[in-house]
Design an enzyme around this catalytic site. Structure first.
Site, PDB file in Angstrom:
ATOM      1  N   GLY A 170       0.792  -1.218   0.000  1.00 62.37           N
ATOM      2  CA  GLY A 170       0.000   0.000   0.000  1.00 62.37           C
ATOM      3  C   GLY A 170       0.826   1.271   0.000  1.00 62.37           C
ATOM      4  O   GLY A 170       1.959   1.320  -0.493  1.00 62.37           O
ATOM      5  N   CYS A 171       0.262   2.306   0.616  1.00 65.83           N
ATOM      6  CA  CYS A 171       0.777   3.664   0.449  1.00 65.83           C
ATOM      7  C   CYS A 171       2.118   3.921   1.120  1.00 65.83           C
ATOM      8  O   CYS A 171       2.817   4.862   0.738  1.00 65.83           O
ATOM      9  CB  CYS A 171      -0.252   4.659   0.978  1.00 65.83           C
ATOM     10  SG  CYS A 171      -1.772   4.742  -0.006  1.00 65.83           S
ATOM     11  N   PHE A 172       2.487   3.145   2.127  1.00 65.87           N
ATOM     12  CA  PHE A 172       3.765   3.419   2.791  1.00 65.87           C
ATOM     13  C   PHE A 172       4.955   2.815   2.052  1.00 65.87           C
ATOM     14  O   PHE A 172       6.111   3.072   2.392  1.00 65.87           O
ATOM     15  CB  PHE A 172       3.748   2.922   4.243  1.00 65.87           C
ATOM     16  CG  PHE A 172       3.606   1.439   4.415  1.00 65.87           C
ATOM     17  CD1 PHE A 172       4.686   0.585   4.242  1.00 65.87           C
ATOM     18  CD2 PHE A 172       2.385   0.886   4.792  1.00 65.87           C
ATOM     19  CE1 PHE A 172       4.559  -0.788   4.410  1.00 65.87           C
ATOM     20  CE2 PHE A 172       2.241  -0.483   4.969  1.00 65.87           C
ATOM     21  CZ  PHE A 172       3.339  -1.323   4.781  1.00 65.87           C
TER      22      PHE A 172
END
EC number: 2.3.1.156
Length: 406
Positions: A170-172
């Site tokens: 995901g986003c991290f």
């Protein structure tokens, strides 16, 4: 000495691989986006028309307000009207569409990554044969062999290149891949690591439903993009051009945040759950996370010095950037780079924070600031995503006189 079953002896050889001498550097950055541009002010009409959902008037009104408050002006996406008309199961919320999505993603994710990688390699200026490691990251589709293998083939890299595939983070993950690259470069002298993040909203695009209001958040925020970096220690004088150094990296999980951000692969694609508590959770914990990072790096943490650092923050949405800015009392210019990328591209998941890094160094040169970090020496890179996971990196800029981009 080792004794084997035949009573013969063997001598353990010493570890031959040397550690790098200097800090790990970002030696090049490249990016890429699909050609289809969606202006945020027009997106609600497109979205509800293409998904045949105009009868949901209240939901459309809510979605229109969300888009207006998103801080986004435009996004790039692989999907377009032709693709959605040809594959109607994708635009439906409930229809089984995973196979259709997967068939496109396993082809298109590496292709977009290749464009970004080609751009990074061109900036780097060294032969592809010098690449020793490849890290590929995506949350868009899964296959075996993976997107790392596909990109290796597309780029014509050596079959002996050491590959790492990072799926479903995901986003991290834009920060995660730099943490991994840092460890690889530090422990393998002379290594040159190609890092690629490539994401397509095709995995999660779907029509609205009143049963899952959080779905609208993702439809209003996410865009497509790919970023690639060349990472290595001890840049070759007059041949390699560092723009940042990576000095410290750590991954942390925010307490009591298990359900804040989740994504589940279902028969209708990747279904995301994005809690309204995300900005509050980040705000409540950011001081502790930074205190640990800065104390370990600098032996002291002075909250009043946060504005003396440059900030490379994942552009996840305006509420997240507001939470960091408010809790740390940051001046608005400290989050400018992240807000600019959010405005022009939306939340691209893992590549987003790398776009911020690229934008910051180029803007610093264009505005004749003294360093690639907006004129500041030290900075913080932050990634937020499922878990709720926070990735923190401490970066050092370089003098702009020593850095050139083309």
């Amino acid at each position: 000495m080792i004794q084997n079953s035949d009573s013969a002896t063997a001598t353990l050889l010493p570890r031959k691989k040397e550690r790098a001498s200097g800090p790990v550097s970002v030696l090049a950055i490249g990016s890429a986006n699909p050609p289809n541009v969606f202006h945020q002010s027009l997106f609600p009409d497109f979205y509800f028309n293409i998904t045949q959902s105009n009868h949901m008037a209240e939901v459309k009104a809510k979605f229109t307000r969300m888009c207006a408050k998103s801080g986004i002006k435009k996004r790039r996406m692989h999907i377009n009207e032709d693709i959605l008309e040809a594959h109607p199961s994708i635009r439906s919320y409930h229809d089984n569409s995973l196979d259709v999505r997967q068939d496109m993603l396993v082809e298109e994710v590496p292709k977009l990554g290749k464009v970004a990688a080609d751009n990074a390699i061109a900036e780097w200026g060294q032969p592809k044969s010098n690449i020793t490691h490849l890290i590929f990251c995506t949350s868009s589709g899964i296959d075996m062999p993976g997107a790392d293998w596909a990109l290796m083939k597309l780029l014509g890299l050596r079959p002996t290149v050491n590959r790492v595939m990072v799926y479903q983070q995901g986003c991290f993950a834009g920060c995660t891949v730099l943490r991994i690259a840092k460890d690889l470069a530090e422990n393998n002298k002379g290594s040159r690591i190609l890092v690629v993040c490539s994401e397509l909203t095709l995995i999660s695009f779907r029509g609205p439903t009143e049963d899952h209001p959080e779905n609208l958040v993702g439809q209003a925020l996410f865009g497509d993009g790919a970023a690639a970096l060349i990472v290595g220690a001890d840049p070759i004088p007059h041949a390699e051009n560092a723009s940042f150094e990576i000095h410290w990296a750590r991954s942390s999980v925010v307490p009591d945040s298990d359900d804040a951000v989740t994504g589940n692969i279902k028969e209708n694609g990747l279904v995301l759950h994005l809690s309204k508590t995300i900005p509050d959770l980040i705000g409540q914990n950011i001081h502790t996370l930074l205190k640990d990072a800065l104390e370990e790096m600098f032996d002291a943490c002075n909250p009043s010095s946060f504005n003396d650092l440059f900030w490379v923050i994942h552009p996840g949405g305006p509420a997240i950037l507001d939470a960091v800015e408010e809790e740390l009392n940051l001046k608005s210019e400290r989050t400018h780079a992240s807000r600019e990328i959010l405005s022009q591209y939306g939340n691209m998941v893992s590549p987003g924070v790398l776009f911020v890094l690229d934008y910051m160094r180029k803007r610093s040169v264009d505005e004749r600031l003294s360093t690639t970090g907006e004129g500041l020496e030290w900075g913080v890179m932050l990634g937020f995503g499922p878990g709720l996971t926070v990735e923190t990196l401490i970066l050092k800029s370089v003098p702009t006189q020593a850095f050139k981009y083309f």
